[in-house]
Design a protein around this motif. Structure first.
Motif, PDB file in Angstrom:
ATOM      1  N   ILE A  70       0.836  -1.204   0.000  1.00  0.00           N
ATOM      2  CA  ILE A  70       0.000   0.000   0.000  1.00  0.00           C
ATOM      3  C   ILE A  70       0.868   1.250   0.000  1.00  0.00           C
ATOM      4  N   ARG A  73       2.257   1.354  -3.689  1.00  0.00           N
ATOM      5  CA  ARG A  73       1.367   1.412  -4.857  1.00  0.00           C
ATOM      6  C   ARG A  73      -0.029   1.946  -4.563  1.00  0.00           C
ATOM      7  N   GLY A  74      -0.322   2.230  -3.306  1.00  0.00           N
ATOM      8  CA  GLY A  74      -1.674   2.633  -2.958  1.00  0.00           C
ATOM      9  C   GLY A  74      -2.532   1.429  -2.605  1.00  0.00           C
ATOM     10  N   ARG A  76      -5.674   0.346  -3.655  1.00  0.00           N
ATOM     11  CA  ARG A  76      -6.674  -0.268  -4.525  1.00  0.00           C
ATOM     12  C   ARG A  76      -6.285  -1.671  -5.002  1.00  0.00           C
ATOM     13  N   THR A 123      -6.254   0.633   5.392  1.00  0.00           N
ATOM     14  CA  THR A 123      -6.591   1.518   4.276  1.00  0.00           C
ATOM     15  C   THR A 123      -7.351   2.750   4.754  1.00  0.00           C
ATOM     16  N   VAL A 193      -6.417   8.085  -2.834  1.00  0.00           N
ATOM     17  CA  VAL A 193      -5.435   7.882  -1.775  1.00  0.00           C
ATOM     18  C   VAL A 193      -4.039   7.781  -2.374  1.00  0.00           C
ATOM     19  N   ARG A 194      -3.104   8.541  -1.805  1.00  0.00           N
ATOM     20  CA  ARG A 194      -1.737   8.587  -2.329  1.00  0.00           C
ATOM     21  C   ARG A 194      -0.897   7.473  -1.724  1.00  0.00           C
ATOM     22  N   ALA A 195       0.004   6.940  -2.534  1.00  0.00           N
ATOM     23  CA  ALA A 195       1.024   6.037  -2.008  1.00  0.00           C
ATOM     24  C   ALA A 195       2.069   6.865  -1.276  1.00  0.00           C
TER      25      ALA A 195
END
Length: 387
Positions: A70, A73-74, A76, A123, A193-195
């Motif tokens: 996460i 790469r975030g 999702r 998350t 959402v930013r990595a």
């Protein structure tokens, strides 16, 4: 309540809360359902215990790895993959039990379901922490734990209703599919959402002395939970009222809900580390009452008070992550692992102590773990070095 209203007015946050609640319903259901299904299919409580242990071990091992992905790469892709695999593994467990697959296959499927348990609370902490300013993060993280607590309460209730109406296997399958749908819904709504791209010494939580100390504190917090999970049913059985164990656990959960709601309301000026010490000390006081009070109703009140401090303590641990590392998702994952490790070790210890000293002995442990956590957290209250 203004901090909550501000957060919930942000587009996407209400949908994330609903998706996150639905995605977490298997956290309380999967261990119970696995025991019932595997015990019936394999005819062995030992195999059922191994399956649940595999689920818990898998979840503990996977959390930091999921968090690292996460950060890179975030959330999702992680949510999409784990949502699909987790639901599929639980449905396969149901089908495997129905068609008589070997016992080791059931244990493997339960372990896979644990490995793929979606990192929902991780998350939401990352997503809502990015939306809130530093003063508003207490409310943001409190809301995360409130959603999680509601899911842990709602999941077993829905499970019980479906079991009564149809069967255990159907109940596990329905809850698994619902959790998968909730996870996909959450993945869809966290597109912004930013990595974490930060580098440097604070980008590895395991290299931080402060983070290692915080992990140890959270192991002890997990220990209070694990010891209660063993001690409370033992106490209820000793009193000849085994059904009361559910009410006692519910009192702790209701206190956690009240604490999560109330903790996010003030604009705190006291540093998180000092708050953590005070909350753990308060929790130790309430848990000491659990060990010495007589009537079950009075014990329920003490558990409610302990719950009021428990969720804020976990919220405050998340706030300290913000101060100590830039790899937030991985650190949040390690916190989840620490809670699980502490809970498992303390549960085993409480079983041994309870066998020799009765439920009162087992219920002395939670207060000891809480006060040990408060003392261990004291070095975190020192101001960070200048520069």
């Amino acid at each position: 309540m203004e901090a909550y209203r501000t957060l919930l007015r942000v587009p996407g946050v209400p949908a994330q809360a609903v998706g996150g609640l639905l995605a977490q319903v298997t956290q309380g259901v999967a261990p119970i359902g696995t025991v019932l299904i595997v015990d019936e299919a394999a005819g062995s409580l030992t195999v059922a215990g191994l399956a649940v242990a595999g689920f818990s071990l898998g979840a503990g091992v996977a959390r930091p790895v999921q968090g690292r992905i996460i950060d890179a790469r975030g959330p999702r892709p992680v949510l999409a993959a784990t949502g699909a695999v987790h639901a599929a593994a639980l449905v396969a467990l149901v089908l495997g039990a129905r068609y008589g697959v070997p016992a080791w296959t059931l244990v493997a499927l339960a372990t896979l379901a644990g490995l793929a348990l979606p990192p929902v609370s991780v998350t939401m902490r990352v997503a809502w922490g990015q939306l809130a300013d530093p003063a508003g993060r207490t409310a943001a993280y409190s809301l995360v734990f409130l959603v999680q607590e509601l899911a842990i309460l709602a999941g077993p209730l829905a499970f019980a209703v479906i079991v009564a109406a149809v069967s255990t296997r159907t109940a596990v399958a329905v809850v698994a599919v619902a959790a998968g749908a909730g996870t996909f819904a959450l993945a869809w709504t966290v597109r912004g959402v930013r990595a974490s791209t930060a580098a440097g010494p604070r980008s590895n939580p395991l290299r931080s002395n402060g983070m290692r100390l915080l992990f140890a504190v959270v192991v002890l917090v997990g220990g209070t939970i694990g010891a209660l999970e063993v001690g409370l049913p033992a106490l209820a059985s000793e009193r000849g009222a085994p059904a009361a164990s559910g009410a006692l656990v519910a009192a702790l959960s209701l206190g956690g809900i009240a604490g999560a709601i109330g903790y996010g309301v003030p604009r705190w000026t006291v540093r998180p580390a000092a708050r953590l010490v005070a909350l753990l000390a308060a929790m130790a006081g309430a848990l000491a009452l659990v060990a010495v009070l007589g009537p079950l109703a009075a014990i329920g009140v003490a558990l409610f008070l302990a719950g009021i401090a428990l969720n804020p303590a976990l919220t405050t641990a998340s706030l300290l992550v913000d101060e100590l590392t830039t790899a937030q998702a991985e650190a949040f994952g390690w916190l989840s692992t620490a809670i699980g490790v502490g809970g498992a070790a303390a549960g085993a210890l409480a079983g041994v102590v309870g066998q020799r000293a009765g439920a009162a002995g087992a219920l002395a442990l939670p207060a000891l773990f809480a006060i040990a956590g408060a003392l261990l957290a004291l070095p975190l209250t020192r101001p960070p070095p200048a520069g």
